[in-house]
Design an enzyme around this catalytic site. Structure first.
Site, PDB file in Angstrom:
ATOM      1  N   ARG A   1      44.433  -9.894   0.967  1.00 11.73           N
ATOM      2  CA  ARG A   1      43.526 -10.899   1.513  1.00 11.73           C
ATOM      3  C   ARG A   1      44.124 -12.267   1.221  1.00 11.73           C
ATOM      4  O   ARG A   1      44.753 -12.471   0.173  1.00 11.73           O
ATOM      5  CB  ARG A   1      42.144 -10.809   0.859  1.00 11.73           C
ATOM      6  CG  ARG A   1      41.252  -9.707   1.399  1.00 11.73           C
ATOM      7  CD  ARG A   1      40.798  -9.984   2.840  1.00 11.73           C
ATOM      8  NE  ARG A   1      39.900  -8.969   3.344  1.00 11.73           N
ATOM      9  CZ  ARG A   1      40.262  -7.923   4.077  1.00 11.73           C
ATOM     10  NH1 ARG A   1      41.530  -7.741   4.405  1.00 11.73           N
ATOM     11  NH2 ARG A   1      39.356  -7.068   4.531  1.00 11.73           N
TER      12      ARG A   1
ATOM     13  N   HIS B   1      46.928 -10.688  10.927  1.00  9.66           N
ATOM     14  CA  HIS B   1      46.073  -9.671  10.284  1.00  9.66           C
ATOM     15  C   HIS B   1      46.144  -8.337  11.047  1.00  9.66           C
ATOM     16  O   HIS B   1      45.136  -7.835  11.556  1.00  9.66           O
ATOM     17  CB  HIS B   1      44.621 -10.181  10.193  1.00  9.66           C
ATOM     18  CG  HIS B   1      43.831  -9.502   9.114  1.00  9.66           C
ATOM     19  ND1 HIS B   1      42.872 -10.130   8.362  1.00  9.66           N
ATOM     20  CD2 HIS B   1      43.853  -8.221   8.658  1.00  9.66           C
ATOM     21  CE1 HIS B   1      42.341  -9.276   7.499  1.00  9.66           C
ATOM     22  NE2 HIS B   1      42.923  -8.104   7.668  1.00  9.66           N
TER      23      HIS B   1
ATOM     24  N   GLU C   1      41.728 -17.846   7.786  1.00  9.42           N
ATOM     25  CA  GLU C   1      41.969 -17.188   9.076  1.00  9.42           C
ATOM     26  C   GLU C   1      40.929 -17.618  10.103  1.00  9.42           C
ATOM     27  O   GLU C   1      39.760 -17.734   9.732  1.00  9.42           O
ATOM     28  CB  GLU C   1      41.887 -15.662   8.910  1.00  9.42           C
ATOM     29  CG  GLU C   1      43.040 -15.121   8.117  1.00  9.42           C
ATOM     30  CD  GLU C   1      42.974 -13.616   7.910  1.00  9.42           C
ATOM     31  OE1 GLU C   1      42.264 -12.921   8.661  1.00  9.42           O
ATOM     32  OE2 GLU C   1      43.639 -13.144   6.980  1.00  9.42           O
TER      33      GLU C   1
HETATM   34  C1  DGY Z   1      40.481  -4.002   6.059  1.00  6.48           C
HETATM   35  O1  DGY Z   1      40.068  -2.900   6.378  1.00  6.48           O
HETATM   36  O2  DGY Z   1      40.229  -4.510   4.978  1.00  6.48           O
HETATM   37  C2  DGY Z   1      41.276  -4.735   7.093  1.00  6.48           C
HETATM   38  O3  DGY Z   1      41.963  -5.805   6.517  1.00  6.48           O
HETATM   39  C3  DGY Z   1      40.370  -5.240   8.203  1.00  6.48           C
HETATM   40  O4  DGY Z   1      39.259  -5.829   7.635  1.00  6.48           O
END
Ligand code: DGY
Length: 324
Positions: free
Chosen positions: A243, A290, A272
């Site tokens: 993240r 992402h 983002e």
């Molecule tokens: C997750 O599953 O955490 C992906 O990054 C999409 O949110």
């Protein structure tokens, strides 16, 4: 009124998943695929029995305070759920589920993609060819960094990190070290060719590539801050598929500008979909939008897992993937 539970789906999902949902629920799809925003989410919580949400929905304490609330379940499409204030959900008796396991391989593939791209300068090479700047092969052109034999440092050793270790060690001949406060068994680590380190700092100082695989929590916010980035070797690369806010993006930019890091491969960002202009201008940085779980197979599997959680919930059975 069909008598079936009403489910609001906050974004477009693969067609097969939307069809499956329509079979069991009174489903309200998001045809335009625009994020609902706080007002739309509050309206969904007031009018539906469950909300199937994604990482683009910010379920803050204010949004979760929507009254009178009808929803009893947030079925998150994704494994990470840091966009949901789980303490507020819990306090309000709202259940939360996620979709683990099914995106492990796809996300590990993207971590390896970033690692290889940044090491071998492939983004830069691609831009070079498309710009018609390539004048031909030469022994000194666009030399990158060899991956085989190098040390990969994993921050966190959960499902996705283990899948990365498997690929890196058994596929690319890398040495793998890791730090996790809850490490896997020594046998499992050995089978992945991965050696534990007691301190995160040891991983940072030893690795040629550092790949982040910890969840985003208040404790891991800016885990990679200025001080920790400074522990990485100047020839090392940072890979982030976890993240965005696990990394202090401003400190990362500074480290890259000061050549205290060789480069970075990023699939996630602090704000983002905004990406720092400075990062966009850097050749030694690979930037992806992402894409960790973005294969058709995986996104369908994630959707089906969310459907399973919804079905179990409304059948009064224990959820497979309950996080709250
Ligand atoms: C997750 O599953 O955490 C992906 O990054 C999409 O949110």
């Amino acid at each position: 009124m069909s008598g079936r539970p009403v489910v609001v789906v906050t974004r477009r999902l693969p067609e097969a998943v939307e069809r499956e949902l329509a079979g069991d629920f009174d489903v309200r799809l998001n045809q335009d695929d625009r994020p609902l925003g706080p007002e739309g989410l509050m309206e969904a919580l007031r009018s539906a029995d469950a909300v199937l949400c994604t990482v683009t929905d910010r379920l803050t304490p204010e949004v979760l305070a929507a009254e009178p609330r009808r929803a009893r379940l947030l079925a998150n499409f994704g494994v990470g759920f840091n966009h949901i204030d789980t303490a507020a959900a819990k306090a309000r008796g709202l259940a939360v589920s996620n979709t683990p396991d099914v995106l492990t391989d796809a996300t590990a593939d993207i971590a390896m993609t970033l690692l290889l791209m940044v090491a071998r300068r492939t983004g830069e090479g691609e831009r070079h060819v498309r710009a018609k700047a390539w004048t031909g092969w030469r022994p000194t052109h666009m030399l990158g960094t060899q991956v085989s034999g190098k040390t990969l440092g994993l921050v966190g050793m959960g499902r996705i990190a283990r899948a990365v270790a498997q690929r890196a060690h058994h596929g690319f001949g890398m040495r793998v070290i890791f730090h996790d406060p809850y490490p896997p068994s020594p046998e499992l680590a050995r089978s992945l060719g991965a050696e534990p380190r007691d301190r995160l700092e040891d991983v940072l100082g030893e690795a040629d590539f550092v790949s982040l695989h910890c969840p985003a929590t208040p404790e891991t916010r800016h885990l990679m801050d200025r001080e920790r980035l400074a522990l990485m070797r100047p020839e090392a690369f940072l890979i982030n598929t976890a993240r965005g806010d696990v990394v202090d993006e401003a400190a990362l930019v500074e480290a890259l500008q000061g050549r205290r890091l060789a480069g970075a491969g990023l699939d996630v960002f602090e704000r983002e979909p905004q990406v720092s202009e400075t990062l966009v201008g850097m050749e030694n940085v690979v930037l992806l939008p992402h894409l960790g779980s973005a294969t058709t197979e995986t996104r369908v599997a994630m959707g089906m897992r969310a459907v399973e959680n919804l079905r179990l919930f409304f059948a009064g059975q224990p959820l497979r993937d309950r996080v709250v």
